[in-house]
Write an enzyme that holds these catalytic residues in place. Structure first.
Site, PDB file in Angstrom:
ATOM      1  CB  SER A 196      -0.948  -0.016   1.210  1.00 26.74           C
ATOM      2  OG  SER A 196      -1.624  -1.099   1.151  1.00 26.74           O
ATOM      3  CG  HIS A 243      -2.391   3.897   3.055  1.00 26.63           C
ATOM      4  ND1 HIS A 243      -3.607   3.924   3.465  1.00 26.63           N
ATOM      5  CD2 HIS A 243      -1.633   2.762   3.110  1.00 26.63           C
ATOM      6  CE1 HIS A 243      -3.723   2.370   3.182  1.00 26.63           C
ATOM      7  NE2 HIS A 243      -2.594   1.650   3.044  1.00 26.63           N
TER       8      HIS A 243
END
Length: 292
Positions: A196, A243
């Site tokens: 991610s 993230h």
């Protein structure tokens, strides 16, 4: 090679038979049509003479087409690195399903005691490789499917725009930065894994590229907003730190790749990559010192 000549006295282009022309290459004197003409200091040259650097006074690579980052456009598959990255992620995922203990060996964890190995494990114990290996690790089908879909949708266009080497640097640095921020913030015994961070880095880079090319920013802003919303809603099970770290790192590296004056582009590219890598190392060293 003998060139055909039309009844009106014009010759046919040596690359496009049947296309009449009265212009010849100033170097090899072969007839060339408007589609094949490359302007030289005097007259026009054919593509072969330009590629060979013959009589132009320039190196052979000068006439090669360049991407927006200033790199030569690679021949062949423009999404080769993206496909390789997806392949590596899938192979590691399958290996984790059939190899007992592989996930525990590769997952990102700060510092914890492993009762099976009867020893302390983690990045703080010198296992820095976990910062990178965790970015290629997945345990759930939905997790790898979501990340690989994002990698395919964002990675292909970025690879074509930046070139293979710059794109690979962007991907790896984003993944490392996401892992480093996770290492700094989360509890040392909390494991983290997934691509991610790298995928969010591609989102940040896409925003910078769209802004540089003056494209409509609404699609990429919508994509980022949607993923931020998902991160917030599922923050208990998603490493938002990865993230955020990947997103910021990807934007910084991409700005160095395509932003600023063209004359300073190489310096900016190396500088942005060094900045992100240096920040990653600094965060890791400081967190390790705090844990040990």
């Amino acid at each position: 090679m003998e060139q055909s000549q039309a009844p009106n006295g014009l010759s046919s282009c040596y690359r496009h038979p049947g296309v009449e022309t009265g212009v010849r290459c100033t170097r090899c004197e072969r007839p060339i049509c408007p589609d094949c003409m490359v302007a030289a200091s005097v007259g026009f040259q054919c593509p072969e003479c330009v590629r060979g650097g013959s009589g132009t006074g320039h190196a052979p690579g000068v006439a090669r087409p360049r991407n927006i980052a200033g790199g030569a456009i690679a021949s062949g598959d423009q999404q080769l690195v993206t496909k390789i990255l997806i392949g590596i992620n899938v192979l590691v995922f399958l290996a984790g399903l059939f190899s007992v203990g592989l996930v525990d060996e590769l997952v990102l964890i700060g510092l914890a005691f492993d009762p099976e190995l009867f020893r302390v494990v983690g990045v703080a114990d010198g296992e820095w490789y976990r910062l990178l290996t965790a970015a290629f690790l997945h345990q759930e089908v939905w997790h790898i499917a979501f990340n690989m879909f994002g990698l395919w949708m964002l990675g292909g266009p970025l690879e074509a725009a930046l070139g293979r080497l710059r794109y690979l640097a962007l991907y790896l640095l984003s993944g490392l930065a996401g892992s480093a921020l996770t290492y700094v913030i989360v509890a040392p015994n909390q494991p983290s894994l997934g691509a991610s961070g790298a995928v969010f880095g591609l989102m940040g880079a896409t925003f910078v590229l769209y802004r540089r090319l003056r494209y409509d920013l609404r699609p990429v802003l919508g994509l980022i907003a949607l993923n931020v919303l998902i991160t917030v809603v599922f923050r208990e099970t998603i490493a938002w730190q990865a993230h955020l770290g990947g997103l910021v790192a990807g934007a910084i590296v991409a700005y160095g790749m395509v932003g600023g004056p063209r004359a300073m582009r190489p310096l900016l590219q190396w500088g942005s990559c060094a900045l992100v890598l240096g920040a990653t190392v600094a965060m890791t060293v400081l967190r390790t010192a705090a844990l040990t």
